[in-house]
Design a protein around this motif. Structure first.
Motif, short mmCIF file in Angstrom:
data_model
loop_
_atom_site.label_atom_id
_atom_site.label_comp_id
_atom_site.label_asym_id
_atom_site.label_seq_id
_atom_site.Cartn_x
_atom_site.Cartn_y
_atom_site.Cartn_z
N ASN A 1 -1.34 -7.11 -13.45
CA ASN A 1 -1.11 -5.97 -14.32
C ASN A 1 -0.70 -6.42 -15.72
OD1 ASN A 1 -1.55 -3.23 -13.92
ND2 ASN A 1 0.63 -2.75 -13.91
N SER B 1 -9.23 -2.54 -13.55
CA SER B 1 -8.20 -1.66 -13.02
C SER B 1 -8.37 -1.58 -11.50
CB SER B 1 -8.30 -0.30 -13.68
OG SER B 1 -9.60 0.23 -13.53
N THR B 2 -7.35 -1.05 -10.82
CA THR B 2 -7.35 -1.14 -9.35
C THR B 2 -8.53 -0.41 -8.72
OG1 THR B 2 -5.87 0.77 -9.25
CG2 THR B 2 -4.85 -1.40 -9.13
N PHE B 3 -8.78 0.81 -9.18
CA PHE B 3 -9.86 1.58 -8.56
C PHE B 3 -11.19 0.89 -8.78
CE2 PHE B 3 -6.39 4.51 -9.40
CZ PHE B 3 -6.22 5.07 -8.15
N LEU C 1 9.76 -10.69 -4.80
CA LEU C 1 10.53 -9.58 -5.37
C LEU C 1 9.62 -8.42 -5.77
CD1 LEU C 1 13.56 -9.15 -6.04
CD2 LEU C 1 13.04 -9.80 -8.38
N ALA C 2 8.34 -8.69 -5.96
CA ALA C 2 7.41 -7.65 -6.44
C ALA C 2 6.55 -7.08 -5.32
CB ALA C 2 6.51 -8.23 -7.54
N ARG D 1 6.73 -4.56 -3.38
CA ARG D 1 6.42 -3.12 -3.44
C ARG D 1 5.38 -2.80 -4.51
NH1 ARG D 1 9.94 0.00 -0.52
NH2 ARG D 1 11.72 -1.20 0.15
N HIS D 2 5.46 -3.50 -5.61
CA HIS D 2 4.47 -3.29 -6.67
C HIS D 2 3.06 -3.58 -6.12
CE1 HIS D 2 3.16 -4.30 -11.09
NE2 HIS D 2 2.23 -3.66 -10.43
N GLU E 1 1.87 -0.85 -3.88
CA GLU E 1 1.43 0.34 -4.62
C GLU E 1 0.03 0.14 -5.20
OE1 GLU E 1 4.13 3.45 -6.11
OE2 GLU E 1 4.77 1.79 -7.36
N GLU E 2 -0.20 -1.03 -5.78
CA GLU E 2 -1.53 -1.28 -6.36
C GLU E 2 -2.61 -1.37 -5.29
OE1 GLU E 2 -2.37 -3.99 -9.44
OE2 GLU E 2 -0.46 -3.74 -10.47
N GLU F 1 -2.68 0.12 -2.49
CA GLU F 1 -3.02 1.47 -2.02
C GLU F 1 -3.99 2.14 -2.99
OE1 GLU F 1 0.34 3.97 -1.20
OE2 GLU F 1 -0.92 5.60 -0.48
N ASP F 2 -3.89 1.80 -4.26
CA ASP F 2 -4.79 2.34 -5.28
C ASP F 2 -6.05 1.48 -5.46
OD1 ASP F 2 -3.37 4.62 -5.77
OD2 ASP F 2 -2.44 3.94 -7.63
N TYR G 1 6.47 2.75 4.18
CA TYR G 1 6.09 2.60 2.77
C TYR G 1 4.60 2.28 2.63
CZ TYR G 1 6.78 1.37 -2.16
OH TYR G 1 6.74 1.36 -3.53
N ARG H 1 1.61 8.32 -10.38
CA ARG H 1 0.23 8.05 -9.93
C ARG H 1 -0.56 9.35 -9.82
NH1 ARG H 1 1.67 4.30 -4.90
NH2 ARG H 1 -0.49 4.64 -4.30
N ASN I 1 3.44 0.47 -15.89
CA ASN I 1 2.70 -0.23 -14.83
C ASN I 1 1.64 0.67 -14.19
OD1 ASN I 1 3.52 -3.00 -14.52
ND2 ASN I 1 5.56 -2.22 -14.06
N THR J 1 -1.19 1.39 -16.48
CA THR J 1 -2.01 0.18 -16.67
C THR J 1 -2.89 -0.12 -15.46
OG1 THR J 1 -0.34 -0.78 -18.13
CG2 THR J 1 -1.94 -2.29 -17.17
N TRP J 2 -2.31 -0.09 -14.25
CA TRP J 2 -3.19 -0.47 -13.14
C TRP J 2 -4.27 0.57 -12.88
CZ3 TRP J 2 1.83 0.07 -10.16
CH2 TRP J 2 1.84 1.14 -9.25
N SER J 3 -3.99 1.85 -13.25
CA SER J 3 -4.99 2.89 -13.02
C SER J 3 -6.08 2.87 -14.08
CB SER J 3 -4.33 4.28 -13.05
OG SER J 3 -3.19 4.31 -12.24
N THR J 4 -5.71 2.60 -15.33
CA THR J 4 -6.67 2.76 -16.42
C THR J 4 -6.97 1.46 -17.18
OG1 THR J 4 -5.06 3.15 -18.20
CG2 THR J 4 -5.67 5.06 -16.83
N GLY J 5 -6.12 0.47 -17.04
CA GLY J 5 -6.29 -0.77 -17.81
C GLY J 5 -5.44 -0.83 -19.06
N TYR K 1 10.67 1.23 -11.27
CA TYR K 1 10.58 -0.14 -11.79
C TYR K 1 11.69 -0.37 -12.82
CZ TYR K 1 6.13 -0.59 -9.42
OH TYR K 1 5.16 -0.65 -8.45
N VAL L 1 10.86 -5.05 -11.87
CA VAL L 1 11.20 -5.20 -10.46
C VAL L 1 11.22 -3.82 -9.80
CG1 VAL L 1 13.01 -5.88 -8.84
CG2 VAL L 1 12.51 -7.30 -10.84
N PRO L 2 10.39 -3.65 -8.75
CA PRO L 2 10.34 -2.33 -8.10
C PRO L 2 11.52 -2.14 -7.14
CG PRO L 2 8.76 -3.81 -7.08
CD PRO L 2 9.42 -4.59 -8.19
#
Lengths: 541, 445
Positions: free
Chosen positions: A61, A93-95, A117-118, A120-121, A124-125, A127-128, A531, B107, B311, B314-318, B407, B412-413
């Motif tokens: 990201n 991007s993720t999609f 540590l990341a 969960r991040h 989330e990504e 899942e997308d 989660y 999201r 975040n 960004t991850w959805s659209t860039g 975040y 950090v999430p």
């Protein structure tokens, strides 16, 4: 049909699917299927499996954020009535990532470097990231708790910690990135380790000890993919000696060396004039040691982004190429380096990197132990896989390509002398059956009863790049999700993770450590099952 | 002694204690708060700072209706219907805010933006947007807050006042903690503030540089020059920065001599003269310093989940903020697609404002435009923005009433542990309902 796990090499067969899985043909001939997909004359393979790519999480990201300049001119991912919009460039991007993998016939992919540590991040990504099944490897090679366990000679504690951490992060495999080197990077200006026996201050351990102890512990846990190693000295001339030592350190324990192309260089340190390929020597070792597997990390010419958990490497690359640079030092100890990069076919070094990758595919005798990868996006995009397939299957095309690159490739590598051409059967192995087996995914990479009904169907074509770029159909869990490159149905895909058993009494000690040194409460760290989106636990042992 | 008294205090069975709860008030996202709840009121928030205590203890679920349409009570379903129609009938719909809600809700909001070919922007565009732009040109050398606690031996606060805006930053992360390589905590650290004002933060430092207002760019380039060993004219430096060259030289000597230097910067840098050029100079300085030692930089983010908004978008659209999808794919252009601009130029013709209050803090032309177009507001509180909204949803408060992911300012999430249920729906629930209705109205899946 190509199903190398069952020795099926281009025979005409039927595949029966029920509830998303491949099943035996019904014994009663009166049973008719609800739906028939006629694949006569087409090439049928299991869905592709990418065992090493960077597709989700803070590092990916950050690269997306840092590189808007790539996106405006890149292909636009348009919103449709079924799909989300997105952007391309070297880090889509993720999609877009999910659609592009599926569109190319890949149905499973693993992110290769998640800082614990990341976690969960990353969840989330992922899942997308639609259409594909996915998982991730957890960075451990510079973890302080692991180094302390080695220092105190507590292998049992180390093993239990690995089990706890994978379970808490809902990850898939332990990942070592420049073991020890990232910690030295945090301690010293331009810090790094340069060999397996250098000391890592504060814990007084060596990279060799980290590799040995982690590999042993992970193998004792009987993890489906015990240890995924990004060796020390990535990209440095002369690093092949470190790579060979890393292989030797593993002894006869199972271990996977990733993006090995970047670790196969001869020559003196810092002296480009002597830069050359050492694949012959390293492949010989791999060929005679069945405990070892590799993926290649093929370099393709063009612009991309280097991203790695190897902090000092990011600094090194950004200084060489005078680019912008992202670095992140993370507690639960991991690092990150990102820099734009362009591989040029006029460059001696880049041309050799390209050739060295191809040598690896051609010099490892057993295709089950070499997986296709570009270390996306480091060597190039995953979208370059069809191009690599063409280079491997078509010797004439390869010889033409060699003429286009720096002439020194002929003297400093054996590529021009290699006449081997991959068959479709072997391509099927290095792009799906092999990586599935290396990952320990019993239901992926084959078409036998019990397998996930992830199937890719290609139109045969002499131009293998064209053939593999746009499959006729892609089936995920028994449903046609792609036809002729277009997404027909969007599925979420599932998370693949491990849940190794361990003695939970260790948690008292981990909690004490955690509260003392980390900035998140121990209780708030572990990722619980609820989660996750759809998920599947891959068993150990 | 107080500890004895606490342990012998009779346990009130009507009090529920939630341990390790998370405060989402600021970007520190402290997740070590023990909350005591009685009759749906928080009566204690152990370890919370003064701001966090106010956040928790003053929290009460508004007895407003969960939905108001044109100021009149309505059902949530009616509000969803009206909201979906506003968004789908507009030609230039914008979605804004997002920094004080969960990433799960963010999201959904971005997805709605995609479905309606809208523009998605977050409060980043009015706080650290310039840092985001500087990031795109220079990159960033950074670390997590725990790494600062364990390693940072020279801490420089630039254009920010954490003592008052991020009160636990000093004790948890940057100044006081005994870290792995700093066993003596504060004694092992040198702390420096660089600011135009002599703030409470400045008073807690070893060194304070009260620089000339609007001279951050010059100060940063002075340091960049000194790092490279370039000779500077003392008179010019003094004139440009308000600080003697010798003091800058002393600072640079300390910066080179430290083991792990950290610069934490605030909006005093990003929102004053120079804006993204200031941020870029700072990011570049931190990078330069890595030729001599380890050095990192980190923006001090304000809102609880503004980092999550960056975040998610960004991850959805860039792109991190200011994203326009009207052509069917994401485009990014701060100044063109950022909300204060699309409003002030009278381009936006409908809006959805989530967890933000532009009617209180945008420019007059932007506020006038927003007041003149149909818009939807989601907020736990009654605000100038909810009051002027066509459809206003009263939503549950994240972290207090709803779970979800946030975040921290260092990416950090952290997962939230809610204390009690709200009578109001969450942002996630309302947005999800709007999304489904938008899909129906636009025939999308």
């Amino acid at each position: 049909m190509y199903d190398p796990l069952h020795g099926v090499d281009g025979q005409v067969r039927d595949i029966w699917i029920r509830d998303g899985r491949i099943v035996d043909a019904p014994s009663d001939p009166a049973v008719r299927p609800d739906k028939v997909l006629d694949a006569a004359g087409l090439v049928v393979m299991p869905g592709g499996v990418d065992m090493h790519c960077h597709i989700a999480g803070p590092k990916v990201n950050a690269a997306r954020k840092m590189r808007p300049e790539e996106k405006r001119k890149a292909e636009h991912i348009m919103r449709t009535s079924k799909t989300r919009s997105g952007t391309m460039g070297s880090t889509p991007s993720t999609f877009a990532t999910g659609y592009k993998y599926a569109g190319m016939g890949y149905t499973t992919a693993f992110d290769a470097a998640t800082p614990p540590l990341a976690a969960r991040h990353v969840h989330e990504e992922l899942e997308d990231t639609p259409c594909i099944d996915k998982g991730f490897f957890v960075l451990m090679g510079n973890n302080h708790y692991i180094m302390r366990s080695i220092q105190r000679k507590e292998p049992e504690r180390l093993k239990t910690f690995i089990a706890w951490l994978l379970g808490a992060a809902k990850g898939y495999a332990p990942k070592l990135v420049n073991p020890g080197g990232v910690e030295v990077w945090k301690q010293l200006p331009s810090g790094n380790v340069h060999g397996l026996d250098e000391n890592v201050e504060h814990y007084d351990v060596t990279p060799r000890q980290i590799i040995e102890a982690t590999a042993r512990g992970a193998n004792e846990l009987k993890l489906p993919h015990p240890v995924h190693i990004h060796a020390n000295n990535l990209g440095m001339p002369g690093n092949w000696a470190t790579t060979l030592e890393t292989m030797k350190t593993l002894g006869d324990t199972r271990g996977h060396l990733t993006h090995i192309q970047f670790h196969s260089y001869g020559g003196g340190v810092g002296d480009q004039d002597t830069f050359n390929s050492k694949v012959v020597e390293l492949a010989e070792y791999v060929n005679t040691h069945p405990n070892l597997t590799i993926d290649v990390g093929q370099v393709l010419f063009g612009k991309t982004t280097s991203m790695t958990g190897d902090g000092p490497l990011g600094y090194y690359l950004s200084n060489i190429y005078h680019t912008k640079w992202f670095s992140a030092d993370v507690e639960m100890e991991a690092g990150c380096g990102i820099a734009p990069i362009e591989y040029r076919d006029k460059s001696l070094v880049h041309s050799l990197q390209w050739a060295i990758g191809l040598e690896w595919y051609l010099l490892v005798k057993d295709p089950w132990r070499v997986a296709m990868s570009t270390d996306h996006p480091n060597g190039g995009s995953f979208l370059a896989y069809p191009q690599i397939i063409q280079l491997l299957m078509d010797r004439t095309f390869r010889e033409e390509a060699i003429k286009q690159v720096h002439p020194a490739v002929r003297e400093r590598s054996t590529l021009a002398e290699l006449t081997r051409e991959y068959t479709l059967y072997e391509i099927c192995i290095i792009t799906r059956s092999g990586p599935a087996k290396i990952l320990g995914l019993a239901n992926k990479g084959h078409l036998g009863p019990g397998a996930d009904a992830d199937i890719t169907i290609y139109m045969p074509n002499d131009d293998k790049r064209v053939m593999f770029e746009m499959p006729r159909f892609v089936i995920k869990d028994g449903r046609v999700i792609v036809e002729q490159g277009e997404i027909r149905e969007v599925t979420t895909g599932k998370l693949l993770h491990v849940a190794p058993g361990y003695d939970t009494s260790i948690e008292t000690d981990i909690a004490e450590w955690f509260e003392k040194y980390y900035s998140v409460r121990f209780r708030n760290y572990p990722v619980s099952d609820d989660y996750l989106h759809d998920h599947e636990i891959i068993g150990c042992g | 002694m107080s500890t004895t008294a606490a342990s012998t205090k009779p346990v009130d069975p009507s009090v529920k204690v939630v341990t390790d709860a998370t405060c989402t008030f600021c970007g520190c996202v402290c997740d070590d708060i023990d909350i005591s709840v009685k009759d749906n009121h928080i009566i204690e928030a152990k370890r919370a700072c003064v701001m966090g205590k106010a956040w928790f203890l003053n929290h009460h679920a508004d007895d407003r209706p969960s939905c108001l349409i044109e100021g009149k009570p309505a059902s949530v379903a009616e509000g969803v219907e009206r909201a979906a129609r506003i968004l789908t009938e507009a030609r230039y719909p914008i979605i804004y805010g997002l920094s004080d809600t969960t990433s799960e809700a963010q999201r959904v909001a971005v997805h709605i933006g995609d479905l309606i070919a809208g523009t998605v922007d977050t409060t980043t565009s009015v706080c650290h947007g310039p840092s985001g732009m500087a990031f795109q040109s220079a990159g960033e050398v950074t670390c997590t807050l725990g790494e600062i606690a364990n390693r940072g031996d020279l801490i420089i606060f630039w254009g920010g006042n954490p003592a008052e805006n991020h009160p636990r930053h000093f004790t948890k992360y940057s100044l006081m903690p005994k870290g792995m390589f700093l066993p003596n905590g504060r004694k092992d650290r040198t702390a420096v503030a660089i600011d135009v004002r002599n703030t409470k933060t400045a008073k807690a430092m070893d060194l304070f540089f009260q620089v000339k207002p609007r001279s951050d760019f010059e100060c940063l380039w002075t340091l960049r020059a000194l790092a490279k060993g370039i000779d500077l004219d003392p008179a010019v430096v003094k004139k440009d920065t308000g600080i003697e060259l010798a003091r800058w030289q002393d600072l640079m000597a300390r910066m080179k001599a430290c083991k792990f230097g950290v610069i934490l910067f605030g909006m005093g840098l990003t929102m004053t003269r120079g804006k993204h050029l200031n941020s870029e100079a700072l990011l570049s300085l931190a990078r330069d310093m890595n030729a001599f030692t380890r050095f990192v930089v980190k923006p001090m983010r304000g809102h609880g989940n503004v980092t999550g908004a960056d975040n998610v978008v960004t991850w959805s659209t860039g792109y991190p903020f200011g994203v326009n999808m009207s052509r069917g794919y994401p485009r990014f252009n701060p100044g063109e697609y950022t909300t204060s601009d699309t409003l002030a130029r009278n381009e936006a013709d409908a809006a959805m404002i989530i967890a933000s209050d532009p009617m209180a803090n945008f420019s007059q032309p932007a506020r006038e435009r927003l007041a003149s177009i149909p818009y939807i507001a989601l907020d736990p509180k009654d605000t100038p923005t909810t009051r002027a909204a066509t459809v206003a949803f009263t939503t549950a408060t994240y972290g207090i009433n709803t779970a979800g992911t946030v975040y921290r300012m260092d990416d950090v999430p952290i997962f939230l542990r809610p204390a009690f249920e709200s009578p109001h729906p969450s942002d996630f629930d309302v947005l999800t309902a709007i999304k489904h209705r938008v899909m129906e109205l636009t025939n999308q899946q």
